[in-house]
Design a protein around this motif. Structure first.
Motif, PDB file in Angstrom:
ATOM      1  N   VAL A  49       0.831  -1.205   0.000  1.00  0.00           N
ATOM      2  CA  VAL A  49       0.000   0.000   0.000  1.00  0.00           C
ATOM      3  C   VAL A  49       0.864   1.254   0.000  1.00  0.00           C
ATOM      4  CG1 VAL A  49      -1.568   1.371   1.441  1.00  0.00           C
ATOM      5  CG2 VAL A  49      -2.052  -1.043   0.998  1.00  0.00           C
ATOM      6  N   GLN A  50       1.908   1.250   0.809  1.00  0.00           N
ATOM      7  CA  GLN A  50       2.765   2.435   0.869  1.00  0.00           C
ATOM      8  C   GLN A  50       3.468   2.676  -0.458  1.00  0.00           C
ATOM      9  OE1 GLN A  50       2.896   4.668   3.503  1.00  0.00           O
ATOM     10  NE2 GLN A  50       3.839   5.830   1.821  1.00  0.00           N
ATOM     11  N   SER A  51       3.893   1.594  -1.121  1.00  0.00           N
ATOM     12  CA  SER A  51       4.555   1.766  -2.418  1.00  0.00           C
ATOM     13  C   SER A  51       3.585   2.327  -3.448  1.00  0.00           C
ATOM     14  CB  SER A  51       5.134   0.440  -2.906  1.00  0.00           C
ATOM     15  OG  SER A  51       4.115  -0.479  -3.267  1.00  0.00           O
ATOM     16  N   LEU A  52       2.327   1.939  -3.382  1.00  0.00           N
ATOM     17  CA  LEU A  52       1.315   2.487  -4.288  1.00  0.00           C
ATOM     18  C   LEU A  52       1.079   3.966  -3.991  1.00  0.00           C
ATOM     19  CD1 LEU A  52      -1.275  -0.445  -4.299  1.00  0.00           C
ATOM     20  CD2 LEU A  52       0.415   0.095  -6.054  1.00  0.00           C
ATOM     21  N   ARG A  53       1.010   4.296  -2.715  1.00  0.00           N
ATOM     22  CA  ARG A  53       0.820   5.698  -2.332  1.00  0.00           C
ATOM     23  C   ARG A  53       2.006   6.559  -2.769  1.00  0.00           C
ATOM     24  NH1 ARG A  53      -1.397   4.845   3.888  1.00  0.00           N
ATOM     25  NH2 ARG A  53      -3.583   4.340   3.341  1.00  0.00           N
ATOM     26  N   ASP A  54       3.196   5.983  -2.669  1.00  0.00           N
ATOM     27  CA  ASP A  54       4.393   6.720  -3.085  1.00  0.00           C
ATOM     28  C   ASP A  54       4.345   7.078  -4.562  1.00  0.00           C
ATOM     29  OD1 ASP A  54       5.363   6.567  -0.522  1.00  0.00           O
ATOM     30  OD2 ASP A  54       6.736   4.901  -0.920  1.00  0.00           O
ATOM     31  N   GLU A  55       3.605   6.290  -5.339  1.00  0.00           N
ATOM     32  CA  GLU A  55       3.447   6.557  -6.767  1.00  0.00           C
ATOM     33  C   GLU A  55       2.235   7.447  -7.053  1.00  0.00           C
ATOM     34  OE1 GLU A  55       3.286   2.769  -8.671  1.00  0.00           O
ATOM     35  OE2 GLU A  55       5.355   2.231  -8.144  1.00  0.00           O
ATOM     36  N   GLY A  56       1.603   7.944  -5.980  1.00  0.00           N
ATOM     37  CA  GLY A  56       0.488   8.864  -6.143  1.00  0.00           C
ATOM     38  C   GLY A  56      -0.877   8.217  -6.172  1.00  0.00           C
ATOM     39  N   ALA A  57      -0.955   6.922  -5.904  1.00  0.00           N
ATOM     40  CA  ALA A  57      -2.233   6.212  -5.960  1.00  0.00           C
ATOM     41  C   ALA A  57      -3.006   6.354  -4.661  1.00  0.00           C
ATOM     42  CB  ALA A  57      -1.993   4.737  -6.261  1.00  0.00           C
ATOM     43  N   THR A  58      -4.304   6.136  -4.751  1.00  0.00           N
ATOM     44  CA  THR A  58      -5.152   6.012  -3.568  1.00  0.00           C
ATOM     45  C   THR A  58      -5.224   4.537  -3.220  1.00  0.00           C
ATOM     46  OG1 THR A  58      -6.486   7.945  -4.146  1.00  0.00           O
ATOM     47  CG2 THR A  58      -7.451   6.360  -2.613  1.00  0.00           C
ATOM     48  N   ALA A  59      -4.680   4.167  -2.078  1.00  0.00           N
ATOM     49  CA  ALA A  59      -4.622   2.760  -1.685  1.00  0.00           C
ATOM     50  C   ALA A  59      -4.802   2.633  -0.184  1.00  0.00           C
ATOM     51  CB  ALA A  59      -3.286   2.138  -2.109  1.00  0.00           C
ATOM     52  N   GLU A  60      -5.508   1.598   0.224  1.00  0.00           N
ATOM     53  CA  GLU A  60      -5.773   1.334   1.632  1.00  0.00           C
ATOM     54  C   GLU A  60      -5.502  -0.135   1.929  1.00  0.00           C
ATOM     55  OE1 GLU A  60      -6.527   3.683   3.728  1.00  0.00           O
ATOM     56  OE2 GLU A  60      -6.958   5.293   2.293  1.00  0.00           O
ATOM     57  N   PHE A  61      -5.140  -0.414   3.180  1.00  0.00           N
ATOM     58  CA  PHE A  61      -4.940  -1.791   3.621  1.00  0.00           C
ATOM     59  C   PHE A  61      -6.170  -2.273   4.382  1.00  0.00           C
ATOM     60  CE2 PHE A  61      -3.729  -4.345   7.442  1.00  0.00           C
ATOM     61  CZ  PHE A  61      -3.616  -5.567   6.786  1.00  0.00           C
ATOM     62  N   VAL A  62      -6.581  -3.499   4.094  1.00  0.00           N
ATOM     63  CA  VAL A  62      -7.666  -4.144   4.829  1.00  0.00           C
ATOM     64  C   VAL A  62      -7.190  -5.529   5.248  1.00  0.00           C
ATOM     65  CG1 VAL A  62     -10.034  -4.983   4.755  1.00  0.00           C
ATOM     66  CG2 VAL A  62      -9.405  -2.948   3.451  1.00  0.00           C
ATOM     67  N   GLU A  63      -7.173  -5.790   6.537  1.00  0.00           N
ATOM     68  CA  GLU A  63      -6.818  -7.136   6.998  1.00  0.00           C
ATOM     69  C   GLU A  63      -8.039  -8.028   6.824  1.00  0.00           C
ATOM     70  OE1 GLU A  63      -4.390  -9.350  10.604  1.00  0.00           O
ATOM     71  OE2 GLU A  63      -4.834  -7.210  10.720  1.00  0.00           O
ATOM     72  N   LEU A  64      -7.879  -9.093   6.049  1.00  0.00           N
ATOM     73  CA  LEU A  64      -9.033  -9.928   5.710  1.00  0.00           C
ATOM     74  C   LEU A  64      -8.621 -11.380   5.529  1.00  0.00           C
ATOM     75  CD1 LEU A  64     -12.039 -10.218   4.834  1.00  0.00           C
ATOM     76  CD2 LEU A  64     -11.280  -9.719   2.497  1.00  0.00           C
ATOM     77  N   ASP A  65      -9.240 -12.245   6.306  1.00  0.00           N
ATOM     78  CA  ASP A  65      -9.151 -13.688   6.091  1.00  0.00           C
ATOM     79  C   ASP A  65     -10.315 -14.060   5.186  1.00  0.00           C
ATOM     80  OD1 ASP A  65      -9.300 -16.445   6.144  1.00  0.00           O
ATOM     81  OD2 ASP A  65      -9.244 -16.622   8.330  1.00  0.00           O
ATOM     82  N   VAL A  66     -10.016 -14.406   3.942  1.00  0.00           N
ATOM     83  CA  VAL A  66     -11.080 -14.617   2.957  1.00  0.00           C
ATOM     84  C   VAL A  66     -11.961 -15.810   3.280  1.00  0.00           C
ATOM     85  CG1 VAL A  66      -9.820 -13.484   1.089  1.00  0.00           C
ATOM     86  CG2 VAL A  66      -9.604 -15.974   1.401  1.00  0.00           C
ATOM     87  N   THR A  67     -11.527 -16.679   4.194  1.00  0.00           N
ATOM     88  CA  THR A  67     -12.330 -17.844   4.555  1.00  0.00           C
ATOM     89  C   THR A  67     -13.334 -17.537   5.659  1.00  0.00           C
ATOM     90  OG1 THR A  67     -10.855 -18.702   6.288  1.00  0.00           O
ATOM     91  CG2 THR A  67     -10.338 -19.294   4.018  1.00  0.00           C
ATOM     92  N   ASP A  68     -13.317 -16.314   6.191  1.00  0.00           N
ATOM     93  CA  ASP A  68     -14.130 -15.928   7.343  1.00  0.00           C
ATOM     94  C   ASP A  68     -15.292 -15.051   6.879  1.00  0.00           C
ATOM     95  OD1 ASP A  68     -15.232 -14.904   9.676  1.00  0.00           O
ATOM     96  OD2 ASP A  68     -13.289 -14.518  10.623  1.00  0.00           O
ATOM     97  N   ASP A  69     -16.490 -15.610   6.860  1.00  0.00           N
ATOM     98  CA  ASP A  69     -17.661 -14.879   6.380  1.00  0.00           C
ATOM     99  C   ASP A  69     -17.900 -13.605   7.191  1.00  0.00           C
ATOM    100  OD1 ASP A  69     -19.856 -14.468   4.727  1.00  0.00           O
ATOM    101  OD2 ASP A  69     -21.175 -15.799   5.826  1.00  0.00           O
ATOM    102  N   ALA A  70     -17.725 -13.693   8.504  1.00  0.00           N
ATOM    103  CA  ALA A  70     -17.936 -12.526   9.360  1.00  0.00           C
ATOM    104  C   ALA A  70     -16.928 -11.433   9.053  1.00  0.00           C
ATOM    105  CB  ALA A  70     -17.849 -12.933  10.832  1.00  0.00           C
ATOM    106  N   ALA A  71     -15.705 -11.821   8.715  1.00  0.00           N
ATOM    107  CA  ALA A  71     -14.688 -10.825   8.369  1.00  0.00           C
ATOM    108  C   ALA A  71     -15.064 -10.075   7.098  1.00  0.00           C
ATOM    109  CB  ALA A  71     -13.333 -11.501   8.208  1.00  0.00           C
ATOM    110  N   TRP A  72     -15.620 -10.784   6.127  1.00  0.00           N
ATOM    111  CA  TRP A  72     -16.115 -10.136   4.908  1.00  0.00           C
ATOM    112  C   TRP A  72     -17.243  -9.152   5.243  1.00  0.00           C
ATOM    113  CZ3 TRP A  72     -14.447  -9.934  -0.001  1.00  0.00           C
ATOM    114  CH2 TRP A  72     -13.580 -10.922  -0.466  1.00  0.00           C
ATOM    115  N   THR A  73     -18.154  -9.589   6.098  1.00  0.00           N
ATOM    116  CA  THR A  73     -19.301  -8.747   6.464  1.00  0.00           C
ATOM    117  C   THR A  73     -18.842  -7.438   7.086  1.00  0.00           C
ATOM    118  OG1 THR A  73     -20.705 -10.689   6.811  1.00  0.00           O
ATOM    119  CG2 THR A  73     -21.393  -8.652   7.875  1.00  0.00           C
ATOM    120  N   GLU A  74     -17.774  -7.499   7.860  1.00  0.00           N
ATOM    121  CA  GLU A  74     -17.228  -6.289   8.477  1.00  0.00           C
ATOM    122  C   GLU A  74     -16.409  -5.463   7.492  1.00  0.00           C
ATOM    123  OE1 GLU A  74     -14.242  -5.001  12.163  1.00  0.00           O
ATOM    124  OE2 GLU A  74     -14.897  -7.087  11.953  1.00  0.00           O
TER     125      GLU A  74
END
Length: 267
Positions: A49-74
């Motif tokens: 994300v930081q490397s993308l921002r350094d290039e002028g992009a809009t980028a955010e980090f999201v911690e996500l376990d793709v196997t966790d339905d509740a994590a997706w919901t949040e």
């Protein structure tokens, strides 16, 4: 580098910390999209994300376990709020465990099924809920699932992985049919990447040698190249450009399709 425009689009890339996912996130931002990079590898994802921002992009980090339905919901409402919408979900998170069928371990196969199949299915589920009319984003969009050339060939040592990536192909086509039937306004396609020298691709070559299929990792790579009409391995940009295309308006009448980006290996 692709010339397709994604100006103003908001995208989520799972497994975006490194390898193909990081390359896809970078290509999407170069095309004009704002990107949420989702992964369980928090430190690596934050660096991406930081490397993308350094290039002028809009980028955010999201911690996500793709196997966790509740994590997706949040996660999805947070992404919509942070980016100001959601137009694209790239279900890239994946796991490969090399094994001969006579040696396959149930726990390792379940891990691949959970990450590759369940993780992709949940990604489609929550993309639909967000992008369909009345959803938190509600303006339609696109889903790109990452399958593999392993879904189209019979290569020793990757039976479990091949099975999971074949499942992603079928899931993609049913998802496209449901989206159209129910008026969600979301196109769903998948990409079949060929072998690429990322950490996962390199590990696969080493593992194939370790279980006795080839004399060395280099021999395993040469075997792949010999089966590839283009005569080379794939590169991250090859795969990333295909994702940008399928996400763009240039692919507006394409849904339920699988795009091979494998140099002809799976033809």
């Amino acid at each position: 580098m692709t010339s397709h425009s994604l100006a103003g689009r908001k995208a989520l890339v799972t497994g975006g910390a490194r390898g193909l996912g990081a390359g896809m996130a970078a290509a999407l931002t170069r095309a004009g999209a704002a990107v949420a990079v989702a992964d369980v590898l928090a430190d690596s994802a934050k660096e991406t994300v930081q490397s993308l921002r350094d290039e002028g992009a809009t980028a955010e980090f999201v911690e996500l376990d793709v196997t966790d339905d509740a994590a997706w919901t949040e996660a999805i409402p947070n992404i919509v709020n942070t980016l100001g919408g959601l137009d694209l979900v790239v279900n890239n998170a994946g796991l490969e465990v090399t094994s001969l069928l006579v040696d396959i371990e149930a726990a390792e196969l379940r891990r691949m099924l959970d990450v590759n199949v369940l993780g992709t299915a949940l990604g489609v589920k929550h993309a639909f809920r967000a992008m369909r009319p009345g959803g938190t984003a509600g303006s339609g969009g696109a889903v790109v699932n990452i399958s593999s050339v392993a879904a189209t060939i019979a290569f020793p040592g990757i039976a479990g992985y091949s099975a999971t990536k074949s499942a992603i192909d079928r899931l993609t086509r049913v998802a496209a049919a449901e989206s159209g039937k129910l008026g969600y306004g979301v196109r769903v396609n998948c990409v079949y990447p060929g072998l690429t020298p990322t950490a996962m691709g390199n590990q696969l070559a080493m593992d194939c040698a370790e279980i006795g299929l080839f004399g060395s990792a280099d021999e395993a790579v040469r075997a792949v190249i010999e089966q590839t009409p283009s005569g080379r391995l794939g590169q991250v940009d090859d795969m990333a450009d295909a994702v940008v295309f399928l996400a763009s308006d240039d692919a507006k009448f394409i849904t339920g399709a699988g795009l091979p980006v494998d140099g002809g290996m799976g033809m």
